[in-house]
Design a protein around this motif. Structure first.
Motif, mmCIF file in Angstrom:
data_model
loop_
_atom_site.group_PDB
_atom_site.id
_atom_site.type_symbol
_atom_site.label_atom_id
_atom_site.label_comp_id
_atom_site.label_asym_id
_atom_site.label_seq_id
_atom_site.Cartn_x
_atom_site.Cartn_y
_atom_site.Cartn_z
ATOM 1 N N GLY A 190 5.671 2.321 14.429
ATOM 2 C CA GLY A 190 6.705 3.135 15.062
ATOM 3 C C GLY A 190 7.892 3.362 14.147
ATOM 4 N N LEU A 191 8.314 2.305 13.447
ATOM 5 C CA LEU A 191 9.441 2.443 12.515
ATOM 6 C C LEU A 191 9.105 3.419 11.387
ATOM 7 N N VAL A 192 7.908 3.264 10.816
ATOM 8 C CA VAL A 192 7.507 4.166 9.729
ATOM 9 C C VAL A 192 7.442 5.607 10.226
ATOM 10 N N GLY A 193 6.863 5.799 11.413
ATOM 11 C CA GLY A 193 6.760 7.145 11.975
ATOM 12 C C GLY A 193 8.121 7.764 12.246
ATOM 13 N N LEU A 194 9.026 6.978 12.859
ATOM 14 C CA LEU A 194 10.342 7.523 13.200
ATOM 15 C C LEU A 194 11.181 7.779 11.959
ATOM 16 N N VAL A 195 11.156 6.855 11.010
ATOM 17 C CA VAL A 195 11.919 7.059 9.767
ATOM 18 C C VAL A 195 11.412 8.295 9.039
ATOM 19 N N SER A 196 10.094 8.474 9.018
ATOM 20 C CA SER A 196 9.504 9.628 8.335
ATOM 21 C C SER A 196 9.926 10.935 8.999
ATOM 22 N N VAL A 197 9.826 10.980 10.327
ATOM 23 C CA VAL A 197 10.180 12.202 11.060
ATOM 24 C C VAL A 197 11.665 12.518 10.911
ATOM 25 N N TRP A 198 12.509 11.513 11.073
ATOM 26 C CA TRP A 198 13.945 11.752 10.954
ATOM 27 C C TRP A 198 14.332 12.146 9.536
ATOM 28 N N ASN A 225 0.815 -1.220 0.000
ATOM 29 C CA ASN A 225 0.000 0.000 0.000
ATOM 30 C C ASN A 225 0.848 1.270 0.000
ATOM 31 N N PHE A 226 2.171 1.107 -0.189
ATOM 32 C CA PHE A 226 3.112 2.230 -0.372
ATOM 33 C C PHE A 226 3.257 3.139 0.853
ATOM 34 N N LYS A 227 2.844 2.666 2.033
ATOM 35 C CA LYS A 227 3.025 3.485 3.234
ATOM 36 C C LYS A 227 4.506 3.709 3.544
ATOM 37 N N LEU A 228 5.338 2.751 3.152
ATOM 38 C CA LEU A 228 6.777 2.896 3.382
ATOM 39 C C LEU A 228 7.379 4.014 2.542
ATOM 40 N N PHE A 229 6.617 4.489 1.552
ATOM 41 C CA PHE A 229 7.143 5.523 0.659
ATOM 42 C C PHE A 229 6.419 6.859 0.825
ATOM 43 N N TRP A 230 5.074 6.828 0.839
ATOM 44 C CA TRP A 230 4.366 8.110 0.800
ATOM 45 C C TRP A 230 4.387 8.837 2.143
ATOM 46 N N ILE A 231 4.431 8.096 3.255
ATOM 47 C CA ILE A 231 4.473 8.783 4.554
ATOM 48 C C ILE A 231 5.807 9.520 4.733
ATOM 49 N N PRO A 232 6.965 8.859 4.516
ATOM 50 C CA PRO A 232 8.217 9.629 4.575
ATOM 51 C C PRO A 232 8.251 10.773 3.566
ATOM 52 N N ALA A 233 7.651 10.558 2.382
ATOM 53 C CA ALA A 233 7.673 11.608 1.358
ATOM 54 C C ALA A 233 6.948 12.861 1.842
ATOM 55 N N VAL A 234 5.831 12.695 2.563
ATOM 56 C CA VAL A 234 5.084 13.848 3.087
ATOM 57 C C VAL A 234 5.939 14.612 4.092
ATOM 58 N N PHE A 235 6.588 13.889 5.005
ATOM 59 C CA PHE A 235 7.411 14.546 6.021
ATOM 60 C C PHE A 235 8.628 15.229 5.384
ATOM 61 N N ILE A 236 9.224 14.590 4.383
ATOM 62 C CA ILE A 236 10.366 15.202 3.698
ATOM 63 C C ILE A 236 9.924 16.469 2.970
ATOM 64 N N LEU A 237 8.752 16.405 2.326
ATOM 65 C CA LEU A 237 8.236 17.572 1.605
ATOM 66 C C LEU A 237 8.084 18.774 2.538
ATOM 67 N N PHE A 238 7.456 18.563 3.691
ATOM 68 C CA PHE A 238 7.263 19.667 4.624
ATOM 69 C C PHE A 238 8.577 20.093 5.276
ATOM 70 N N GLY A 239 9.507 19.138 5.416
ATOM 71 C CA GLY A 239 10.814 19.501 5.946
ATOM 72 C C GLY A 239 11.588 20.399 5.005
ATOM 73 N N ILE A 240 11.471 20.166 3.700
ATOM 74 C CA ILE A 240 12.181 20.976 2.702
ATOM 75 C C ILE A 240 11.450 22.295 2.453
ATOM 76 N N LEU A 241 10.125 22.239 2.486
ATOM 77 C CA LEU A 241 9.315 23.403 2.103
ATOM 78 C C LEU A 241 9.565 24.610 3.002
ATOM 79 N N GLU A 242 9.717 24.383 4.286
ATOM 80 C CA GLU A 242 9.847 25.501 5.228
ATOM 81 C C GLU A 242 11.120 26.323 4.987
ATOM 82 N N PRO A 243 12.320 25.714 4.949
ATOM 83 C CA PRO A 243 13.513 26.534 4.692
ATOM 84 C C PRO A 243 13.537 27.151 3.291
ATOM 85 N N VAL A 244 13.074 26.413 2.284
ATOM 86 C CA VAL A 244 13.078 26.939 0.918
ATOM 87 C C VAL A 244 12.123 28.125 0.807
ATOM 88 N N THR A 245 10.926 28.002 1.409
ATOM 89 C CA THR A 245 9.959 29.107 1.373
ATOM 90 C C THR A 245 10.510 30.338 2.075
#
Length: 261
Positions: free
Chosen positions: A123-131, A18-38
């Motif tokens: 927990g692993l998905v959440g922590l990997v996404s946040v980090w 169901n691609f949770k291993l990909f789309w959840i980290p992608a959302v967190f990475i997007l917001f992590g990049i968006l703030e400094p770039v904006t």
């Protein structure tokens, strides 16, 4: 292979499908990049859409790197929590409602292994996404602004990770206790946001609370939190994670008979 290993492997394959291993980290990475770039391009963006008179100059003070990281944390406290709740609200309730859980319940099943396999995976998905998101933000802040002390960053991210595990525990326990994913999501979001709102309005009257972990995480970027308050809050958060996880295991066993066939 023991039961936990088999069930964890099932969770891993399901999260791949169901691609949770990909789309959840992608959302967190997007917001992590968006703030400094904006923040970096904000003057140019305002200049291009501001319709200012000729000769007008927009002067915006350059934000401190620590402020940008705290802004990323603020995004995670709303959008990130929403993503985690929606991603894992049906982890147990969804299986019971769809009848998938029946295939497991008819066999000799350790409900502790069943619940913990889902908790460890979430927990692993959440922590990997946040980090992944915080490291992306750290890199772009270092690239576009100034660097933040890496030790301070590690303390900041590690403290926030405990809060993420508490959120995951609440979501999975709600999924185990309630009959469907929608109710689990509503209950989880209600509890999480009510705790945050209560602490935001009345938190000045107490200094020890697991809900203050995001605040203490941000404090590492400045002078650091008060050690006594921090360690007590961290200890209570860990104790709550253990108790909520135990409740989730018990509710998984108690509600097993309610699975649709």
């Amino acid at each position: 292979m023991n039961q936990f290993g088999v069930l964890f492997h099932k969770e891993w394959r399901e999260h791949l499908r169901n691609f949770k291993l990909f789309w959840i980290p992608a959302v967190f990475i997007l917001f992590g990049i968006l703030e400094p770039v904006t923040n970096y391009f904000l003057p140019q963006l305002l200049d291009s859409v501001g319709n200012l008179p000729d000769g007008a100059v927009i002067q915006i003070p350059e934000p401190e790197p620590e402020q940008i990281l705290m802004a990323v944390l603020g995004q995670y406290q709303f959008v990130g929590m929403l993503v985690l709740v929606l991603a894992f609200m049906g982890a147990i309730a969804g299986e019971r409602k769809s009848g998938t859980a029946t295939l497991l319940y008819v066999r000799p099943l350790s409900f502790r292994s069943y619940f913990m396999s889902k908790w460890v995976m979430a927990g692993l998905v959440g922590l990997v996404s946040v980090w992944a998101g915080l490291l992306s933000a750290y890199y772009y802040i270092m690239l576009l602004f100034e660097s933040v002390g890496f030790t301070d960053f590690l303390q900041f991210a590690t403290t926030y990770s405990v809060w993420i595990l508490l959120v995951v525990s609440i979501v999975l326990a709600a999924s185990a206790a309630l009959p469907n994913a929608g109710m689990a999501a509503a209950a989880s979001l209600g509890v999480i946001f009510l705790l945050q709102i209560t602490d935001g309005l009345l938190g000045a009257y107490w200094t020890v609370s697991p809900v203050k972990l995001p605040v203490y995480a941000a404090a590492w970027l400045d002078a650091g939190p008060d050690p006594s308050d921090f360690w007590w809050s961290l200890g209570i958060a860990v104790l709550l994670i253990v108790l909520i996880t135990a409740l989730g295991i018990w509710m998984s066993r108690k509600n097993a008979a309610k699975a649709n066939v």
